[in-house]
Every structure is written in C-alpha cells, then in structure tokens.
Design a protein around this motif. Structure first.
Motif, PDB file in Angstrom:
ATOM      1  N   GLU A  67     -17.686   7.186  -8.770  1.00  0.00           N
ATOM      2  CA  GLU A  67     -17.645   5.791  -8.349  1.00  0.00           C
ATOM      3  C   GLU A  67     -16.338   5.114  -8.774  1.00  0.00           C
ATOM      4  O   GLU A  67     -16.315   3.922  -9.106  1.00  0.00           O
ATOM      5  N   ALA A  68     -15.264   5.899  -8.749  1.00  0.00           N
ATOM      6  CA  ALA A  68     -13.937   5.354  -9.083  1.00  0.00           C
ATOM      7  C   ALA A  68     -13.277   4.892  -7.796  1.00  0.00           C
ATOM      8  O   ALA A  68     -12.269   5.449  -7.351  1.00  0.00           O
ATOM      9  N   TYR A  69     -13.861   3.858  -7.182  1.00  0.00           N
ATOM     10  CA  TYR A  69     -13.376   3.423  -5.873  1.00  0.00           C
ATOM     11  C   TYR A  69     -12.005   2.751  -5.960  1.00  0.00           C
ATOM     12  O   TYR A  69     -11.241   2.752  -4.978  1.00  0.00           O
ATOM     13  N   ASP A  70     -11.686   2.188  -7.105  1.00  0.00           N
ATOM     14  CA  ASP A  70     -10.356   1.583  -7.243  1.00  0.00           C
ATOM     15  C   ASP A  70      -9.261   2.663  -7.159  1.00  0.00           C
ATOM     16  O   ASP A  70      -8.203   2.447  -6.546  1.00  0.00           O
ATOM     17  N   GLU A  71      -9.533   3.803  -7.792  1.00  0.00           N
ATOM     18  CA  GLU A  71      -8.554   4.892  -7.726  1.00  0.00           C
ATOM     19  C   GLU A  71      -8.413   5.406  -6.300  1.00  0.00           C
ATOM     20  O   GLU A  71      -7.309   5.737  -5.848  1.00  0.00           O
ATOM     21  N   VAL A  72      -9.540   5.485  -5.567  1.00  0.00           N
ATOM     22  CA  VAL A  72      -9.475   5.926  -4.179  1.00  0.00           C
ATOM     23  C   VAL A  72      -8.646   4.946  -3.350  1.00  0.00           C
ATOM     24  O   VAL A  72      -7.826   5.336  -2.508  1.00  0.00           O
ATOM     25  N   SER A  73      -8.842   3.631  -3.622  1.00  0.00           N
ATOM     26  CA  SER A  73      -8.052   2.625  -2.897  1.00  0.00           C
ATOM     27  C   SER A  73      -6.566   2.768  -3.191  1.00  0.00           C
ATOM     28  O   SER A  73      -5.716   2.630  -2.298  1.00  0.00           O
ATOM     29  N   ASP A  74      -6.244   3.064  -4.456  1.00  0.00           N
ATOM     30  CA  ASP A  74      -4.836   3.280  -4.808  1.00  0.00           C
ATOM     31  C   ASP A  74      -4.261   4.496  -4.079  1.00  0.00           C
ATOM     32  O   ASP A  74      -3.121   4.465  -3.604  1.00  0.00           O
ATOM     33  N   LEU A  75      -5.084   5.572  -4.005  1.00  0.00           N
ATOM     34  CA  LEU A  75      -4.619   6.769  -3.292  1.00  0.00           C
ATOM     35  C   LEU A  75      -4.371   6.461  -1.823  1.00  0.00           C
ATOM     36  O   LEU A  75      -3.398   6.943  -1.231  1.00  0.00           O
ATOM     37  N   ILE A  76      -5.255   5.667  -1.230  1.00  0.00           N
ATOM     38  CA  ILE A  76      -5.088   5.310   0.179  1.00  0.00           C
ATOM     39  C   ILE A  76      -3.786   4.531   0.378  1.00  0.00           C
ATOM     40  O   ILE A  76      -3.035   4.764   1.328  1.00  0.00           O
ATOM     41  N   GLY A  77      -3.481   3.623  -0.533  1.00  0.00           N
ATOM     42  CA  GLY A  77      -2.253   2.846  -0.420  1.00  0.00           C
ATOM     43  C   GLY A  77      -1.017   3.716  -0.554  1.00  0.00           C
ATOM     44  O   GLY A  77      -0.044   3.580   0.219  1.00  0.00           O
ATOM     45  N   ILE A  78      -1.055   4.640  -1.533  1.00  0.00           N
ATOM     46  CA  ILE A  78       0.090   5.545  -1.705  1.00  0.00           C
ATOM     47  C   ILE A  78       0.264   6.432  -0.480  1.00  0.00           C
ATOM     48  O   ILE A  78       1.382   6.655   0.001  1.00  0.00           O
ATOM     49  N   ALA A  79      -0.852   6.934   0.048  1.00  0.00           N
ATOM     50  CA  ALA A  79      -0.786   7.819   1.210  1.00  0.00           C
ATOM     51  C   ALA A  79      -0.258   7.089   2.433  1.00  0.00           C
ATOM     52  O   ALA A  79       0.469   7.670   3.247  1.00  0.00           O
ATOM     53  N   GLU A  80      -0.612   5.832   2.571  1.00  0.00           N
ATOM     54  CA  GLU A  80      -0.110   5.066   3.720  1.00  0.00           C
ATOM     55  C   GLU A  80       1.403   4.879   3.634  1.00  0.00           C
ATOM     56  O   GLU A  80       2.109   4.909   4.647  1.00  0.00           O
ATOM     57  N   ASP A  81       1.893   4.668   2.410  1.00  0.00           N
ATOM     58  CA  ASP A  81       3.347   4.578   2.252  1.00  0.00           C
ATOM     59  C   ASP A  81       4.023   5.905   2.583  1.00  0.00           C
ATOM     60  O   ASP A  81       5.109   5.949   3.181  1.00  0.00           O
ATOM     61  N   ALA A  82       3.372   7.003   2.174  1.00  0.00           N
ATOM     62  CA  ALA A  82       3.947   8.319   2.453  1.00  0.00           C
ATOM     63  C   ALA A  82       3.859   8.688   3.928  1.00  0.00           C
ATOM     64  O   ALA A  82       4.636   9.509   4.412  1.00  0.00           O
ATOM     65  N   ARG A  83       2.919   8.052   4.626  1.00  0.00           N
ATOM     66  CA  ARG A  83       2.748   8.395   6.044  1.00  0.00           C
ATOM     67  C   ARG A  83       4.007   8.077   6.844  1.00  0.00           C
ATOM     68  O   ARG A  83       4.383   8.842   7.741  1.00  0.00           O
TER      69      ARG A  83
END
Length: 445
Positions: A67-83
């Motif tokens: 339930e570490a949804y904040d970390e998942v949100s951070d990963l999504i943000g980083i991945a979007e920048d890398a996209r």
C-alpha cells in the motif's frame, strides 16, 4: 555463398600431420555474413525487454501490496519524464543508423578503389562494425518495446507496470551506442589507411599459418587409389573443408581420402574433388557438407590468400593511374615478413589423423616455390620502372636468402636474377642501373 560436396585425389604429400579440429567451418561462414550478429542482437534485445518488463511489474505489484501508493505515484511521474526521452531516442536511432551505413559504404568504396576489391571482406568481418550496428538496432527495438509499456492510467491502485527499469536500460544502451560510434569511426578511419589494412591482411595470413602442423615423419605411401568422387553442387571457389567430418567418414570405411584441388581453386560440377585410397568408398550422405564452395576466396584455410591480397595492392599501387611506389614497398615489407615465417615450415601436404593416429585425409597446401612466385612475380614485373621498389625487393630477397635452407634458395635466386636482368634492360645509364640495383630496406631511405 553456396555449399557443395564432392567425392576426388590430390597428390599425397610428404610432411605434416595433424589431428582434425572438431569445430566445423560454420563459425567462419557466419563471420563472413552481415546478418547474423544484428539478428542475434535483436533477439537479445527482445529477451532483455521481457525480463526488464517483468521486473517493473514485480516492483509495482510489491509496492501495491505494501500500500505504498505514494511511491507508485512517484514512479509514474519519473516514468512520464523518461517517456519523452525514450520517444526522442526511438525516432533518432534510425537516423543514427543511416549515418553509420553511409560511413561504411564510403569507406568500403574508397578501400576497394584504392587497394583491391578483396579488402572489402575486412569491413564485412569487422567486429566493431557489426557490434555497432547490432547495438544501434537493439537500442531502436528496445525503445519501441518500452513505449508500449507506458500505462495511460494514473491511479496508483490500477497501474500494472511502470517501465522505470526499462527506461534506465534505454539510457544505458544510448550511452553504449555513443561510445561504440566513436570506436567505430576510429576503426573505420584506420581501415582506410594502407598500413592498418596490410597489417590486418598479414595477421589473417599468420592465423592460417598457425593452423598448419609442424614437421612430422613421412607416414609413407598411400594405398592404391580405388575411386574418385566428383563435386556435386554449384561451381565456385573451394573455400574450406570440414576436416573432422571427412576424417570420420574415412575412418568408418577404413580408407584414406585425398583432397584433389587446393583451397582457393575453382571447381565445377562433375570434376573430381576427393580420391579414395583403400578398399571401400564413403557414402554420399557421409560426405555431405564437407566441401564448401563460394564465390570468392577467404582466408579461413587459404594459406596463399594473404599473399594474393598483398600482391594485388602492391600491383595496383604501381599502375600508371596510381603511381604510389611507397604503398608497394609497404606490401613488400609484409610479403617478406610472411615468407620469412614459412621459409623453414614443412609445406606440400597436410596429413590429418583420426583419434588412433592413423592418417585419414591428405590435403595439399602450396609449396615454397608457389608462395615465393605468388608474392614476388607480379610486383617484380612492375618494379623495373620504380627504383624504390626494385631496391626494396632486392633487399627482401637477400634477407630471405640468408634465412632459406639450401633446397629453398632456387626460387629466390631466380627472382633476383630476373629482376637484375629486367633493370639492366630498362635503365639506359650505368649510374641509373647501379642506383636501382642497390638493396635498400626502405626503398630509397
């Protein structure tokens, strides 16, 4: 390249015995192709993407279970920048690949025009060229596969994968591509120079020489010839033979096979390729894929091919259209180097043995006189017009005469005599003749 097989004699040799290598010529044939390495690289890129995507999915699943949804949100943000970066890379790599091919084609054209068309094989077999193209194509494919992994969902509880590891791998592959591009340009520029080209040819020739056996006692005369086996397949140059397979076939029948043509000879369908000595004849099935025929000679098992290339480069350098005697001198340096290495080597034939030590295959290799003629004849014919070349050729022959045993001096003396006679006929002035016939290791030092 076409593969044929044959059944026929060659003259039984005098010295040289060896056991066959189990490795077939397949490795050398693959090195002469340009498709195998990139194809293998694309398969490896797909496998790497599959593993990386599984790792990304495991990371997201673990964080969701905690339930570490904040970390998942951070990963999504980083991945979007890398996209954005991955998208740019995928579109730029094809342009980069086009640049590499353009450089390759220009380099090949200049090398074949300035040296000889036979040096194109050096570029085809270049490991750095194949590795660079392979990594570029793998990076392009990998970036496209990564783009398919971006999830449009923004809810951390619904996201199944975030291509973070995959994006990092794309960055690493881009850095590797840039480093390889620098190495590739440096290597290509070197192969457009005379010195590195003749050095590469000489090293290939010495690799073939290293495969030749040392001197062994004469195994004695062969049994009477009982059959000949004809070549089946396309006409072409005899590239190499699968020694291990021929030895096995001869051992099963208890006979000795003798290869009639030498490596580098042109064979046509119906001509004898192998001779059978002894009672029994190997079946056609046992002799399949034992004799390999292609459209152009290679240096895999061809002892004289290196001298052929060096002679061609030197001859072209002495043509009136080029008029570059210094290049001819560089080729003579390497020709003398190679002849000095084989001056005491047992030549004439190689006897391949089975595991019990019995001779099963006899294969002709060029004699000493053949190698001397191949390396010196054509350049000697053009050397009379260039004192630089005649002086270097005389110095090289004198060096070889110091190294050669008595029974191998005759070809060298013959070439020296012919060169002196040709210069004396061509040069009208005594001083000019004397200058052209003064041995000099630098030609005109």
């Amino acid at each position: 390249m076409s593969f044929g097989y044959g059944f026929g004699p060659g003259g039984p040799g005098r010295r040289g015995c060896r056991r066959p290598r189990a490795l077939s010529p397949l490795r050398e044939h693959l090195r002469d192709t340009f498709w195998f390495a990139p194809t293998l690289g694309l398969l490896c890129a797909f496998a790497l993407w599959w593993v990386a995507s599984a790792v990304d999915a495991e990371i997201v699943e673990y964080l969701q279970s905690e339930e570490a949804y904040d970390e998942v949100s951070d990963l999504i943000g980083i991945a979007e920048d890398a996209r954005t970066i991955v998208t740019t890379i995928s579109s730029a790599m094809m342009t980069f690949i086009g640049v590499v091919f353009s450089i390759s084609l220009v380099a090949v054209q200049m090398a074949s025009g300035g040296f000889t068309p036979r040096v194109v094989r050096i570029f085809v077999r270049s490991r750095i060229t194949k590795l660079t193209l392979t990594v570029f194509l793998a990076t392009f494919l990998f970036s496209l596969l990564v783009l398919t992994q971006y999830d449009s969902k923004r809810d951390p509880r619904l996201v199944t994968t975030v291509p973070l590891v995959q994006s990092i791998l794309v960055m690493i592959m881009v850095v590797l591509s840039l480093l390889l591009f620098i190495a590739y340009v440096s290597s290509t520029l070197r192969l457009m120079q005379v010195g590195p080209v003749v050095d590469r040819i000489t090293r290939d020739a010495f690799r073939v020489l290293a495969k030749q056996p040392g001197g062994e006692p004469d195994p004695g005369p062969l049994a009477p010839e009982t059959a000949r086996i004809a070549h089946r397949g396309r006409a072409g140059v005899l590239l190499d033979v699968n020694v291990a397979r021929l030895v096995r076939a001869a051992r099963r029948e208890g006979v000795v096979l003798r290869l009639i043509p030498r490596i580098g000879d042109f064979v046509v369908p119906g001509t004898p390729v192998l001779a059978v000595h002894g009672v029994g004849t190997p079946s056609r099935r046992a002799l399949r894929y034992t004799v390999f025929v292609g459209v152009e000679r290679t240096s895999h098992q061809d002892l004289g091919f290196g001298l052929r290339q060096l002679s061609d480069i030197g001859l072209r350098a002495l043509s009136p259209a080029v008029n570059d005697p210094t290049t001819a001198v560089q080729c003579l340096d390497r020709i003398v180097q190679f002849l000095a290495a084989v001056v005491e080597q047992p030549l004439g034939a190689v006897h391949h043995r089975d595991g019990r030590g019995a001779v099963r295959l006899v294969q002709d290799v060029p004699e000493w006189a053949h190698l001397v003629d191949l390396g010196l004849t054509e350049i000697r014919g053009c050397a009379v017009a260039s004192p630089q070349v005649s002086r270097r050729l005389l110095a090289g022959i004198d060096d070889l005469l110091l190294l050669a045993p008595q029974d191998r001096r005759e070809p060298l003396v013959r070439h020296r005599t012919l060169l002196v006679q040709a210069v004396e006929r061509t040069a009208p002035e005594a001083a000019e003749r004397e200058f052209a016939l003064l041995p000099d290791h630098q030609g005109i030092g």
